[in-house]
Write a protein that holds these residues in place. Structure first.
Motif, PDB file in Angstrom:
ATOM      1  N   UNK A  84       0.928  -1.142   0.103  1.00  0.00           N
ATOM      2  CA  UNK A  84       0.055   0.099   0.044  1.00  0.00           C
ATOM      3  C   UNK A  84       1.034   1.185  -0.031  1.00  0.00           C
ATOM      4  N   UNK A  85       2.012   1.219   0.752  1.00  0.00           N
ATOM      5  CA  UNK A  85       2.995   2.324   0.694  1.00  0.00           C
ATOM      6  C   UNK A  85       3.518   2.774  -0.641  1.00  0.00           C
ATOM      7  N   UNK A  86       4.005   1.662  -1.169  1.00  0.00           N
ATOM      8  CA  UNK A  86       4.718   1.761  -2.448  1.00  0.00           C
ATOM      9  C   UNK A  86       3.751   2.237  -3.640  1.00  0.00           C
ATOM     10  N   UNK A  87       2.340   1.762  -3.690  1.00  0.00           N
ATOM     11  CA  UNK A  87       1.325   2.266  -4.306  1.00  0.00           C
ATOM     12  C   UNK A  87       0.907   3.547  -4.068  1.00  0.00           C
ATOM     13  N   UNK A  88       0.736   3.961  -2.791  1.00  0.00           N
ATOM     14  CA  UNK A  88       0.724   5.318  -2.544  1.00  0.00           C
ATOM     15  C   UNK A  88       1.806   6.433  -3.030  1.00  0.00           C
ATOM     16  N   UNK A  89       2.937   5.907  -2.870  1.00  0.00           N
ATOM     17  CA  UNK A  89       3.899   6.952  -3.211  1.00  0.00           C
ATOM     18  C   UNK A  89       4.045   6.981  -4.768  1.00  0.00           C
ATOM     19  N   UNK A  90       3.828   5.969  -5.384  1.00  0.00           N
ATOM     20  CA  UNK A  90       3.525   5.837  -7.120  1.00  0.00           C
ATOM     21  C   UNK A  90       2.444   6.889  -7.491  1.00  0.00           C
ATOM     22  N   UNK A  91       1.397   6.913  -6.722  1.00  0.00           N
ATOM     23  CA  UNK A  91       0.287   7.755  -7.156  1.00  0.00           C
ATOM     24  C   UNK A  91       0.655   9.078  -6.676  1.00  0.00           C
ATOM     25  N   UNK A  92       1.211   9.376  -5.499  1.00  0.00           N
ATOM     26  CA  UNK A  92       1.833  10.819  -5.207  1.00  0.00           C
ATOM     27  C   UNK A  92       2.600  11.220  -6.244  1.00  0.00           C
ATOM     28  N   UNK A  93       3.683  10.506  -6.773  1.00  0.00           N
ATOM     29  CA  UNK A  93       4.707  10.998  -7.583  1.00  0.00           C
ATOM     30  C   UNK A  93       4.125  11.283  -8.984  1.00  0.00           C
ATOM     31  N   UNK A  94       2.999  10.460  -9.178  1.00  0.00           N
ATOM     32  CA  UNK A  94       2.188  10.430 -10.622  1.00  0.00           C
ATOM     33  C   UNK A  94       1.311  11.812 -10.576  1.00  0.00           C
ATOM     34  N   UNK A  95       0.687  12.178  -9.396  1.00  0.00           N
ATOM     35  CA  UNK A  95      -0.021  13.179  -9.365  1.00  0.00           C
ATOM     36  C   UNK A  95       0.602  14.407  -9.314  1.00  0.00           C
ATOM     37  N   UNK A  96       1.830  14.420  -8.623  1.00  0.00           N
ATOM     38  CA  UNK A  96       2.745  15.492  -8.482  1.00  0.00           C
ATOM     39  C   UNK A  96       3.275  16.123  -9.590  1.00  0.00           C
ATOM     40  N   UNK A  97       3.632  15.174 -10.559  1.00  0.00           N
ATOM     41  CA  UNK A  97       4.517  15.596 -11.775  1.00  0.00           C
ATOM     42  C   UNK A  97       3.603  16.294 -12.849  1.00  0.00           C
TER      43      UNK A  97
END
Length: 97
Positions: A84-97
């Motif tokens: 869940x943490x890895x997916x959350x970070x991936x989503x965070x970096x996708x939204x942030x870019x």
């Protein structure tokens, strides 16, 4: 059977993502200092997203094998938290870019 299909698709997505990221890295290396900073930043973020996707994929595959093997509850919970943490970070970096 369905797990095998999704695992295969996930591995293919990671493989293609890595190949694309690697081509971009080579192109940026050829440009050297002439590479625009925003392109370098986006490439770095794409690498972070790829790493988080790989970590999540490995954690989910491990969970698929840990649960039927009656692994300790702590190992299963740790795997879930990592996924869940890895997916959350991936989503965070996708939204942030």
């Amino acid at each position: 059977m369905l797990f095998v299909v999704f695992a295969g698709l996930s591995v293919e997505v990671v493989r293609r993502g890595y190949l694309r990221w690697n081509r971009e890295r080579d192109a940026l290396a050829r440009l050297g200092a002439a590479a625009p900073p925003d392109v370098v930043r986006r490439h770095r973020q794409a690498g972070r997203r790829l790493v988080s996707l790989i970590v999540a994929l490995v954690a989910m595959i491990a969970l698929a094998f840990l649960a039927p093997l009656r692994a300790p509850r702590a190992a299963i919970v740790a795997g879930q938290i990592i996924a869940v943490a890895a997916l959350g970070l991936g989503i965070h970096w996708t939204v942030r870019s």
